[in-house]
Write a protein that holds these residues in place. Structure first.
Motif, PDB file in Angstrom:
ATOM      1  N   ALA A 109      58.573 -10.489  -7.580  1.00 25.49           N
ATOM      2  CA  ALA A 109      57.818  -9.433  -8.257  1.00 25.49           C
ATOM      3  C   ALA A 109      58.071  -8.276  -7.812  1.00 25.49           C
ATOM      4  O   ALA A 109      57.787  -8.040  -6.113  1.00 25.49           O
ATOM      5  N   VAL A 110      58.767  -7.254  -8.377  1.00 24.75           N
ATOM      6  CA  VAL A 110      58.921  -5.799  -7.697  1.00 24.75           C
ATOM      7  C   VAL A 110      57.991  -4.747  -8.169  1.00 24.75           C
ATOM      8  O   VAL A 110      57.741  -3.698  -7.769  1.00 24.75           O
ATOM      9  N   GLN A 111      57.134  -5.033  -9.469  1.00 22.03           N
ATOM     10  CA  GLN A 111      56.682  -4.048  -9.985  1.00 22.03           C
ATOM     11  C   GLN A 111      55.218  -4.734 -10.700  1.00 22.03           C
ATOM     12  O   GLN A 111      55.510  -5.583 -11.418  1.00 22.03           O
ATOM     13  N   ILE A 112      54.165  -4.214 -10.713  1.00 22.71           N
ATOM     14  CA  ILE A 112      53.002  -4.365 -11.454  1.00 22.71           C
ATOM     15  C   ILE A 112      52.283  -3.179 -11.975  1.00 22.71           C
ATOM     16  O   ILE A 112      52.342  -2.383 -11.601  1.00 22.71           O
ATOM     17  N   THR A 119      47.667  -7.628 -17.522  1.00 21.64           N
ATOM     18  CA  THR A 119      48.739  -7.272 -16.205  1.00 21.64           C
ATOM     19  C   THR A 119      50.032  -7.555 -16.557  1.00 21.64           C
ATOM     20  O   THR A 119      50.214  -8.736 -17.039  1.00 21.64           O
ATOM     21  N   GLN A 120      50.675  -6.648 -16.313  1.00 21.30           N
ATOM     22  CA  GLN A 120      52.440  -7.050 -16.513  1.00 21.30           C
ATOM     23  C   GLN A 120      52.987  -7.044 -15.013  1.00 21.30           C
ATOM     24  O   GLN A 120      52.653  -6.110 -14.299  1.00 21.30           O
ATOM     25  N   VAL A 121      53.709  -8.002 -14.675  1.00 25.83           N
ATOM     26  CA  VAL A 121      54.562  -8.051 -13.772  1.00 25.83           C
ATOM     27  C   VAL A 121      56.151  -8.099 -14.150  1.00 25.83           C
ATOM     28  O   VAL A 121      56.567  -8.905 -14.651  1.00 25.83           O
ATOM     29  N   THR A 122      56.762  -7.130 -13.381  1.00 28.75           N
ATOM     30  CA  THR A 122      58.267  -7.215 -13.675  1.00 28.75           C
ATOM     31  C   THR A 122      59.037  -7.864 -12.383  1.00 28.75           C
ATOM     32  O   THR A 122      58.933  -7.418 -11.274  1.00 28.75           O
ATOM     33  N   THR A 123      60.093  -8.629 -12.761  1.00 23.22           N
ATOM     34  CA  THR A 123      60.537  -9.301 -11.724  1.00 23.22           C
ATOM     35  C   THR A 123      61.876  -8.386 -11.314  1.00 23.22           C
ATOM     36  O   THR A 123      62.333  -7.515 -11.917  1.00 23.22           O
ATOM     37  N   VAL A 128      59.993  -9.351 -17.668  1.00 24.11           N
ATOM     38  CA  VAL A 128      58.386  -8.789 -17.512  1.00 24.11           C
ATOM     39  C   VAL A 128      57.390 -10.154 -18.077  1.00 24.11           C
ATOM     40  O   VAL A 128      57.628 -10.621 -19.057  1.00 24.11           O
ATOM     41  N   LEU A 129      56.457 -10.345 -17.215  1.00 24.76           N
ATOM     42  CA  LEU A 129      55.528 -11.281 -17.494  1.00 24.76           C
ATOM     43  C   LEU A 129      54.222 -10.802 -17.666  1.00 24.76           C
ATOM     44  O   LEU A 129      53.879  -9.972 -16.797  1.00 24.76           O
ATOM     45  N   THR A 130      53.447 -11.399 -18.628  1.00 23.76           N
ATOM     46  CA  THR A 130      52.045 -10.773 -19.059  1.00 23.76           C
ATOM     47  C   THR A 130      50.960 -11.740 -18.878  1.00 23.76           C
ATOM     48  O   THR A 130      51.082 -12.810 -19.400  1.00 23.76           O
ATOM     49  N   ALA A 131      49.843 -11.575 -18.393  1.00 22.72           N
ATOM     50  CA  ALA A 131      48.598 -12.243 -18.219  1.00 22.72           C
ATOM     51  C   ALA A 131      47.363 -11.642 -18.278  1.00 22.72           C
ATOM     52  O   ALA A 131      47.540 -10.472 -17.640  1.00 22.72           O
ATOM     53  N   ARG A 132      46.483 -12.154 -18.538  1.00 23.87           N
ATOM     54  CA  ARG A 132      45.220 -11.694 -18.470  1.00 23.87           C
ATOM     55  C   ARG A 132      44.851 -11.417 -17.058  1.00 23.87           C
ATOM     56  O   ARG A 132      43.982 -10.380 -16.598  1.00 23.87           O
TER      57      ARG A 132
END
Length: 409
Positions: A109-112, A119-123, A128-132
């Protein structure tokens, strides 16, 4: 969009994923390596702690003969200890995740980015991974969780060998929780920070022996622990005949607590869940994971709940005010242990493990209420010899701010 993204796939991450899917949530995971990659370290735990969470079948070994050695003699513990079958437990949690179609992503994970509802987490690879809700279970050097920096981190360090020896390093079918005997040390070495032996009979002529530094700042070097272990064995006429596995452990005992207002929730080392006075964490993961998962599920059950509110409720479930107060009391205990010289440590642990079993067991497991912890410590003070009492009283002046946080947090 998934309910929860768990970052990390060690014991903390996998145990929480299993608890989250058990609570009916949709989960995805992000890990640097394959979640099925074998865990490198051994994990011991008191059997009654596993019984409490229904995981007793995942014990590989168990010992009824458990003892602590101090210079004045052995202290029997009258409590059963076990060693987890880590491979079976890991497979069990992965199977639970697979049955609920948990998708594991690989990467760093390098960006949130936080939005009101997710919330979006970018690797590193741009995925891009998205979760509540995002939970960070990446360990003591957390990837996403924020906490204050500390220049005075104290570390537990250990160097261990699984193998065969010329003579048994323990009695048959025995587990040695702590062997603080220091008769093998030179006079100059006896002035150095004390270490102890953690050892167990694994059967079929195989033993696990580990030289451990309970806590020290800075960390005791692995080379020093290795030298101490071999010196201890040689003094008793024991040679290492065959090495099956070498274990090295190093982790902070007094990480600052995270910022409980942040949107990313921590778990395990990322949430500073190590017991400051003992180094224990596995039992806490198994007990507190389901509680955290249920709190998250309750918060997410309403579509109108914002991600900020979900995170807040999760942090409150993981670190309620009473547990925060106890944490500072345990930190006070840690400072005492690090300040004691070797004779005081021997006297302290002799007194500690001669407390009623429920008292010392509850202290180590952190399952006593704050008044019960205080009562146990008062009992220890009354039982301890004068050098330990004087050390505790001096610590009130030098580390009284920690006691203040216990009262005010």
């Amino acid at each position: 969009m998934q309910d929860v993204l768990v970052v990390g796939a060690g014991p903390a991450g996998l145990s929480l994923v299993a608890a989250l899917v058990e609570a009916g949530l949709s989960v995805q995971g992000l890990a640097l390596a394959d979640p099925a990659h074998p865990w490198p370290n051994t994990y011991g735990i008191w059997v009654d702690e596993l019984e409490d969470v229904g995981l007793e079948p995942f014990l590989e070994h168990r010992w009824k003969d458990c003892v602590v050695h101090v210079n004045s003699g052995p202290v029997p513990l009258h409590r059963e200890y076990g060693l987890l079958d880590k491979d079976r437990l890991q497979t069990h949690w992965l199977s639970q995740a697979e049955q609920q179609r948990v998708c594991w992503h690989r990467g760093k994970a390098v960006q949130i980015e936080h939005w009101p509802t997710h919330t979006q987490v970018t690797t590193e690879a741009g995925e891009v991974l998205t979760a509540r809700l995002v939970v960070d279970a990446t360990g003591h050097q957390a990837a996403l969780v924020r906490r204050p920096k500390s220049a005075e981190l104290s570390f537990q360090a250990a160097y261990g060998i699984v193998g065969q020896f010329s003579l048994p390093p323990t009695d048959p079918q025995q587990m040695v929780l702590m062997d603080f005997r220091d008769d093998h040390l030179t006079p100059a070495q006896s002035q150095d920070p004390p270490t102890f032996l953690y050892a167990m009979d694994l059967g079929d002529g195989v033993y696990f022996v580990e030289e451990t530094s309970l806590a020290h700042h800075p960390a005791i070097a692995m080379e020093t622990l290795s030298q101490r272990l071999h010196q201890r064995l040689n003094y008793r006429g024991i040679e290492v005949k065959d090495v099956h596995h070498v274990e090295r452990c190093l982790f902070p005992m007094n990480q600052p607590l995270p910022d409980f207002t942040q949107r990313v929730v921590g778990f395990g080392g990322a949430a500073s869940m190590v017991h400051p006075a003992s180094g224990y964490m596995v039992g806490a993961l198994l007990r507190r994971g389901p509680t955290l998962a249920k709190a998250i599920a309750t918060a997410l059950s309403s579509s109108s709940t914002t991600s900020d509110q979900v995170a807040n409720q999760a942090w409150q479930a993981l670190w309620p005010a009473d547990r925060v107060r106890k944490h500072y009391l345990y930190l006070f205990g840690l400072e005492n242990l690090m300040a004691f010289d070797a004779p005081q440590l021997h006297q302290f642990f002799d007194a500690f493990f001669n407390l009623p079993t429920d008292d010392w067991a509850g202290f180590l497991a952190d399952n006593l209420s704050l008044p019960e912890v205080v009562q146990a410590m008062v009992g220890l003070f009354g039982r301890a010899p004068n050098p330990v009492r004087w050390g505790l009283m001096r610590s009130v002046f030098s580390h009284g701010h920690l006691l203040g946080r216990t009262l005010m947090s």
